[in-house]
Scaffold this motif. Structure first.
Motif, PDB file in Angstrom:
ATOM      1  N   MET A  25       0.971  31.181 -52.012  1.00 54.59           N
ATOM      2  CA  MET A  25       1.259  31.838 -50.751  1.00 54.59           C
ATOM      3  C   MET A  25       1.874  33.219 -50.990  1.00 54.59           C
ATOM      4  N   VAL A  26       1.765  34.084 -49.979  1.00 61.11           N
ATOM      5  CA  VAL A  26       2.303  35.440 -50.088  1.00 61.11           C
ATOM      6  C   VAL A  26       3.809  35.399 -49.877  1.00 61.11           C
ATOM      7  N   LEU A  45      10.996  32.593 -44.492  1.00 58.59           N
ATOM      8  CA  LEU A  45      10.086  32.542 -45.631  1.00 58.59           C
ATOM      9  C   LEU A  45      10.272  31.242 -46.401  1.00 58.59           C
ATOM     10  N   LEU A  46      11.528  30.869 -46.627  1.00 61.51           N
ATOM     11  CA  LEU A  46      11.815  29.626 -47.352  1.00 61.51           C
ATOM     12  C   LEU A  46      11.318  28.409 -46.580  1.00 61.51           C
ATOM     13  N   ARG A  47      11.451  28.432 -45.257  1.00 58.07           N
ATOM     14  CA  ARG A  47      10.963  27.310 -44.446  1.00 58.07           C
ATOM     15  C   ARG A  47       9.439  27.186 -44.579  1.00 58.07           C
ATOM     16  N   ASP A  48       8.746  28.338 -44.625  1.00 60.70           N
ATOM     17  CA  ASP A  48       7.293  28.309 -44.831  1.00 60.70           C
ATOM     18  C   ASP A  48       6.957  27.753 -46.216  1.00 60.70           C
ATOM     19  N   MET A  49       7.764  28.128 -47.210  1.00 55.16           N
ATOM     20  CA  MET A  49       7.526  27.642 -48.564  1.00 55.16           C
ATOM     21  C   MET A  49       7.745  26.135 -48.643  1.00 55.16           C
ATOM     22  N   ILE A  50       8.721  25.628 -47.890  1.00 54.20           N
ATOM     23  CA  ILE A  50       8.992  24.191 -47.872  1.00 54.20           C
ATOM     24  C   ILE A  50       7.773  23.414 -47.399  1.00 54.20           C
ATOM     25  N   GLU A  51       7.038  23.994 -46.438  1.00 57.93           N
ATOM     26  CA  GLU A  51       5.878  23.310 -45.876  1.00 57.93           C
ATOM     27  C   GLU A  51       4.606  23.552 -46.681  1.00 57.93           C
ATOM     28  N   ALA A  52       4.640  24.511 -47.618  1.00 60.80           N
ATOM     29  CA  ALA A  52       3.460  24.795 -48.435  1.00 60.80           C
ATOM     30  C   ALA A  52       3.209  23.645 -49.407  1.00 60.80           C
ATOM     31  N   PRO A  53       1.949  23.231 -49.578  1.00 60.79           N
ATOM     32  CA  PRO A  53       1.630  22.057 -50.423  1.00 60.79           C
ATOM     33  C   PRO A  53       2.198  22.136 -51.832  1.00 60.79           C
ATOM     34  N   GLU A  54       2.125  23.329 -52.465  1.00 60.75           N
ATOM     35  CA  GLU A  54       2.559  23.399 -53.861  1.00 60.75           C
ATOM     36  C   GLU A  54       4.051  23.140 -54.016  1.00 60.75           C
ATOM     37  N   TYR A  55       4.846  23.531 -53.022  1.00 57.90           N
ATOM     38  CA  TYR A  55       6.292  23.317 -53.116  1.00 57.90           C
ATOM     39  C   TYR A  55       6.699  21.965 -52.550  1.00 57.90           C
ATOM     40  N   SER A  56       6.021  21.504 -51.499  1.00 64.87           N
ATOM     41  CA  SER A  56       6.364  20.196 -50.924  1.00 64.87           C
ATOM     42  C   SER A  56       6.032  19.063 -51.884  1.00 64.87           C
ATOM     43  N   LYS A  57       5.167  19.336 -52.864  1.00 68.06           N
ATOM     44  CA  LYS A  57       4.796  18.303 -53.829  1.00 68.06           C
ATOM     45  C   LYS A  57       5.629  18.343 -55.102  1.00 68.06           C
ATOM     46  N   GLY A  58       6.696  19.155 -55.096  1.00 63.45           N
ATOM     47  CA  GLY A  58       7.628  19.095 -56.211  1.00 63.45           C
ATOM     48  C   GLY A  58       7.770  20.341 -57.051  1.00 63.45           C
ATOM     49  N   LYS A  59       6.940  21.375 -56.819  1.00 65.78           N
ATOM     50  CA  LYS A  59       7.070  22.598 -57.600  1.00 65.78           C
ATOM     51  C   LYS A  59       8.392  23.282 -57.300  1.00 65.78           C
ATOM     52  N   MET A  60       9.055  23.788 -58.343  1.00 64.40           N
ATOM     53  CA  MET A  60      10.332  24.470 -58.154  1.00 64.40           C
ATOM     54  C   MET A  60      10.114  25.798 -57.435  1.00 64.40           C
ATOM     55  N   LEU A 103      17.184  20.251 -46.523  1.00 66.41           N
ATOM     56  CA  LEU A 103      15.770  20.548 -46.743  1.00 66.41           C
ATOM     57  C   LEU A 103      15.487  20.974 -48.181  1.00 66.41           C
ATOM     58  N   LEU A 104      16.494  21.543 -48.852  1.00 63.37           N
ATOM     59  CA  LEU A 104      16.359  21.961 -50.237  1.00 63.37           C
ATOM     60  C   LEU A 104      17.419  21.270 -51.086  1.00 63.37           C
ATOM     61  N   ILE A 105      17.096  21.066 -52.342  1.00 60.26           N
ATOM     62  CA  ILE A 105      18.050  20.507 -53.304  1.00 60.26           C
ATOM     63  C   ILE A 105      18.210  21.511 -54.431  1.00 60.26           C
ATOM     64  N   ARG A 106      19.462  21.901 -54.690  1.00 59.38           N
ATOM     65  CA  ARG A 106      19.750  22.860 -55.753  1.00 59.38           C
ATOM     66  C   ARG A 106      20.479  22.135 -56.880  1.00 59.38           C
ATOM     67  N   LYS A 107      19.946  22.237 -58.112  1.00 61.64           N
ATOM     68  CA  LYS A 107      20.581  21.621 -59.266  1.00 61.64           C
ATOM     69  C   LYS A 107      20.909  22.705 -60.282  1.00 61.64           C
TER      70      LYS A 107
END
Length: 244
Positions: free
Chosen positions: A1-2, A20-35, A65-69
């Motif tokens: 995604m852009v 932007l982060l909310r859009d990234m959360i819904e994007a398949p690559e990030y919702s499936k576990g990509k950092m 919605l996000l987990i930071r480690k």
């Protein structure tokens, strides 16, 4: 995604980053576990300060919605639930739509110091007084105990008629429109205080729902916690198959 924002927009940078982060959360690559990109990388790509990125990221971390480690990075939470107001209403409106005669058993309004979680969601000082409203509601018996905290920007005085539908009152009397609800739902056992409120035994199963309510500009309006009697309440989520 852009990954970009509009530096010429009148919308604050941290709000644009949050969207932007909310859009990234819904994007398949990030919702499936990509950092997600780390804060330094994201700040460089967007041409903004790291603090601006952190401000937006913190909001989503506190919403669950996000987990930071530390030392690993930030990723999308596996158990986040998001609902939008096209199909979401206040408890009063929900009961009215179903033709159910709900009761208000108790309303308490007071000024309090925010908890750390509330202060961070509102981006205010923990020393600032905010309005807190507690409502016990149900049918023949109590079903849900709500605890709502309101951002000082809304302008509530504590003298309002909270028997009215909340969001309708906010819009008509305070020109505050609520646009998005982001929710976190967990199952837990009732402590003695909640058990007494809901007229159930200590240790009975309940649903705890945190609701983060935002206006059309993505600004926080309400931090709400609902404690539901699990025996008398079902939380239904309907999801459409977008691939059809």
């Amino acid at each position: 995604m852009v990954i970009q924002i509009d530096h010429k927009s009148a919308l604050p940078l941290h709000v644009q980053v949050e969207r932007l982060l909310r859009d990234m959360i819904e994007a398949p690559e990030y919702s499936k576990g990509k950092m997600l990109p780390n804060e330094v990388e994201l700040a460089k790509r967007l041409g903004i300060s790291r603090n601006t990125v952190r401000q937006a990221t913190n909001r989503l971390v506190y919403e669950g919605l996000l987990i930071r480690k530390k030392g690993i990075g930030t990723k999308v939470a596996d158990n986040s639930v998001v609902t939008r107001l096209e199909s979401w209403h206040s408890f009063t409106q929900e009961m009215n739509n179903k033709g159910m005669a709900f009761k208000i058993f108790e309303i308490n309004v007071k000024w309090v110091k925010p908890t750390d979680a509330v202060a961070k969601f509102f981006s205010i000082s923990p020393d600032e007084n905010i309005l807190c409203m507690e409502r016990l509601r149900g049918l023949e018996i109590p079903i849900v105990h709500f605890v709502s905290y309101f951002h000082p920007r809304v302008g509530l005085t504590g003298k309002e008629d909270f028997n009215k539908p909340l969001y309708k009152m906010l819009e008509e009397e305070y020109a505050t429109v609520v646009a998005t609800s982001r929710e976190e739902i967990t199952a837990k056992l009732a402590d003695i205080e909640i058990a007494n409120k809901l007229k159930i035994k200590k240790g009975s199963p309940i649903l705890k729902r945190k609701r983060f309510v935002l206006d059309p500009g993505g600004r926080p309006v309400e931090y709400n916690i609902g404690y539901y009697n699990a025996e008398h309440f079902t939380y239904l989520i309907e999801i459409s198959n977008s691939s059809k």
